[in-house]
Design a protein around this motif. Structure first.
Motif: not given
Lengths: 205, 547
Positions: B214, B217-218, B221, B251, B254
């Motif tokens: 989860l 991927p943040i 990107i 980001l 996170i």
């Protein structure tokens, strides 16, 4: 693969494969989720500029591409039903149609992008640098989001082509169709992301 | 009771498949061999990064330029961080011990997707090599720090793109491993092994795997956006182009804060296996430990803002993130209490794995409490970006994850290689490591409080005492690490043959021969009891597990 080959061939767990694919799709959603977050932040900060910039996009081409992708998603789903009913020929044809729609989508995208390049609207161009900051960011996001999406379209096309090849060879059949099901799931994700991209970039002005 | 037929037993190390020699390793989809491939790669990269760390310590032995200039120093701490975090600490425990022992602990023959598992390893290897190459190729080593903060990372003329790509690829590998483990735990548990009969290391891997899936991927990107910023001049994070540098920090953290729990949760899982075995007592508070793993994973997702207290985020979000940071300490403390209660009244056998596990608690607690100092708004402003932070996260990452790794390797070594190691040397190496570690990092708390900034190659003369002590500790620690590694390598080649259950453990890995056969179990066991039933319960439990 040393000695595992025959045992991994015996081990075929359709549900596990599908479960794994769903988790992978979840990570893809989070990947695009990061971009959606950035979009939301800048949209809130520069709502007027975003409005102006969105007017530049060609809604007709966007709508056409939406129709292409939605239809291709349907044919991909139909191909799965066809293979479950052991109708190999129909499945092959439906995948070919899916691939055709995907190609049309990419051709459309190509013309859309090159048209913008003609107006010198591309990242780093002089024209963009002189635009208000919000419009600059809108086009940055536009290229990043549609570019990443187009990359996913290409990956999906490769996946579907491999599946097509395997259906012809008979290794994907009514007994074992996990690869087709997963490729179709992936294709639906590509479609789903576009369903969010289309209104965010083209429709909300 | 036996799960395996001894007369036909062939160890996975000797098993000959389609390929011979080196290829039988490089192309193997056996989870145990892949685990060892990770182990060997991680040892190599660990020593590369450790030597970079030692070079930095030597530079800091005296004020002014000692052995390298500021630019070289910036490259050193960047690559040290990138390799240690992305190549060793994040994948480390899950990839090595998770791969090797997860299937065995839940009574499976392999992970759910063996070929995907091998693919993850190669992604890992490519990413790791790219990370090291970035130090040497192109326009000089990246100098942004492992955090890649913009706008500097978008402007620095050094080889930042290599390092960003390396981190992206390593993240992808981490996602695939996490995905594999989630499906394995859901689908491959042996008959009768319900969720609450599962040992606790798999529980911690399960929580870890969800964070990997989860959160990664943040950062993926985000790194792509920085690459786009450098290559295409897009400017999401560049204020001159309308972007927002603080958005990058959001980001980045996170992902990168939950990544801290990707590192520490499997570490907690490993020591949770060790305490019951060396106390010969069922683990205290099984349910609490299992649930606290999930709680840490969940709450850990919402504390990232505590890295940004001085970055100009709003007052209300600061106290919110500070509050949640204190909340996440609760499940961690629950685990500590449970480990200590597990030892209480047990018959304690002070072997090297337990020594490392106990020192894990000690170091983790120092790291954890100083973490609360950093999580408080007022004190954070004072110690932000000082050596205090460096000391804090080394206590958590090295003292926590690193010592748990050493605990795990000493615990499972007999099973993995079928050989016993020299206990005396292992004890001595432990003592040197533990002593060296504290001498190396504790002074940094003090000079950090006094104002020594992190990431500086130079300092005021008043900090020299602390810096010199710290450097001496660095040499001691390296000596201990070399001794420990030497002991393990020699023992793997020439050690005594290990019995199948040298520590009287009761989880499934101790019921099969050392080393295990290719498919782990000839007959998949049927589980009828909770895990960790020892001594007076043992006879009963053995009768109940039928082959």
């Amino acid at each position: 693969m040393s000695g595992q080959n025959h045992s991994s061939a015996e081990h075929y767990d359709h549900d596990a494969g599908k479960f794994g694919m769903w988790i992978f799709l979840l990570t893809e959603l989070f990947l695009f989720g990061g971009l959606f977050l950035v979009y939301a932040v800048f949209r809130a900060k520069y709502s007027h500029d975003f409005h102006e910039a969105a007017l530049e996009l060609n809604t007709f081409i966007g709508t056409l591409n939406t129709v292409f992708l939605l239809t291709s998603s349907m044919t991909a789903a139909m191909a799965l039903t066809a293979i479950q009913n052991s109708n190999r020929k129909l499945a092959v044809n439906l995948i070919i149609i899916t691939l055709l729609f995907a190609t049309l989508f990419m051709i459309n995208k190509y013309f859309e992008w090159t048209h913008k390049f003609d107006f010198k609207i591309y990242p780093g161009s002089e024209v963009l640098k002189n635009l208000p900051r919000g419009e600059l960011l809108f086009f940055g996001l536009y290229y990043m989001m549609t570019g990443l999406h187009a990359l996913h379209v290409l990956v999906g096309m490769v996946l579907l082509s491999v599946t097509l090849f395997k259906i012809r060879k008979g290794t994907v059949n009514s007994e074992r169709y996990l690869l087709l099901e997963n490729s179709a799931l992936y294709w639906h994700l590509v479609d789903l992301i576009w369903i969010f991209l289309f209104p965010l970039l083209y429709l909300i002005t | 009771m036996t799960l395996n037929n001894d007369s036909t037993h062939i160890s996975y190390l000797e098993h000959q498949g389609k390929y011979k020699g080196l290829l039988s390793w490089l192309l193997s989809t056996d989870h145990k061999k892949i685990g060892l491939l990770y182990l060997y790669s991680i040892i190599v990269f660990f020593f590369v990064a450790a030597i970079l760390g030692l070079l930095m310590r030597i530079e800091l032995i005296a004020p002014g330029q000692t052995i390298m200039g500021p630019q070289a120093y910036n490259g050193m701490f960047t690559i040290h961080g990138v390799i240690m975090i992305f190549v060793i600490v994040i994948p480390g425990l899950a990839a090595v011990f998770g791969n090797f022992f997860l299937p065995i602990l839940i009574g499976a023959k392999d992970v759910a997707f063996p070929r995907l598992n091998l693919f993850s390893y190669y992604l890992f290897l490519v990413g790791a090599i790219l990370g090291v190459v970035s130090q040497f190729a192109g326009s000089g080593p990246p100098d942004t720090g492992w955090t890649f903060y913009v706008p500097y990372s978008a402007e620095s003329s050094t080889n930042v793109i290599f390092a960003l790509t390396a981190a992206f690829i390593l993240g992808f590998s981490s996602i695939l491993t996490g995905l594999n483990f989630i499906v394995t735990i859901h689908r491959m548990r042996a008959p009768g092994m319900t969720w609450f009969r599962m040992p606790l290391f798999p529980w911690s891997l399960y929580a870890t795997a969800w964070i990997q899936v989860l959160a990664t991927p943040i950062v993926g990107i985000t790194l792509l956006m920085v690459i786009a910023e450098r290559v295409l001049n897009i400017g999401f994070f560049d204020p001159a182009l309308g972007g927002d540098p603080v958005l990058f920090q959001h980001l980045f953290w996170i992902y990168s804060h939950p990544a801290v729990y990707i590192m520490i949760l499997p570490a907690m899982g490993i020591v949770t296996e060790i305490f019951p075995t060396f106390s010969q007592k069922p683990v205290f508070g099984y349910g609490a430990i299992a649930m606290s793993s999930l709680a840490i994973a969940f709450v850990g997702y919402f504390v990232w803002g505590h890295h940004m207290f001085t970055a100009g985020i709003s007052y209300s979000s600061r106290w919110f993130f500070s509050f949640l940071t204190f909340i996440v300490a609760v499940p961690s403390a629950i685990k500590v209490f449970n480990w200590i209660s597990t030892m209480y009244g047990g018959s304690i056998d002070l072997k090297p794995p337990l020594l490392y596990a106990i020192s894990f608690i000690f170091l983790f607690m120092i790291g954890g409490f100083t973490g609360l100092t950093l999580g408080s708004l007022a004190t954070n402003v004072h110690v932000h970006d000082t050596a205090f932070v460096v000391a804090h996260f080394h206590y958590i990452i090295f003292g926590g994850m690193g010592f748990a790794f050493f605990a795990g390797i000493h615990y499972w070594f007999p099973k993995m290689f079928g050989k016993m190691y020299n206990n005396r040397i292992a004890n001595i190496a432990w003592a040197i490591n533990f002593f060296g570690f504290n001498v190396l990092y504790f002074p940094q708390f003090i000079i950090g409080l006094q104002g020594m900034p992190r990431r500086y190659f130079d300092y005021l003369p008043q900090f020299q005492t602390g810096e010199v002590i710290s450097t001496i500790g660095g040499f001691i620690l390296i000596a201990g690490l070399v001794l420990m590694t030497y002991n393990l390598i020699i023992s793997a080649r020439r050690g005594e043959k290990a019995p199948s259950n040298p520590w009287n453990g009761v989880t499934l890995e101790w019921l099969i021969p050392s080393p295990p056969s290719l498919e782990n179990f000839d007959v998949i066991p049927e589980i009828k009891t909770k895990p960790y039933l020892f001594a007076r319960n043992q006879e009963k439990s053995e009768n109940e597990i039928q082959s």
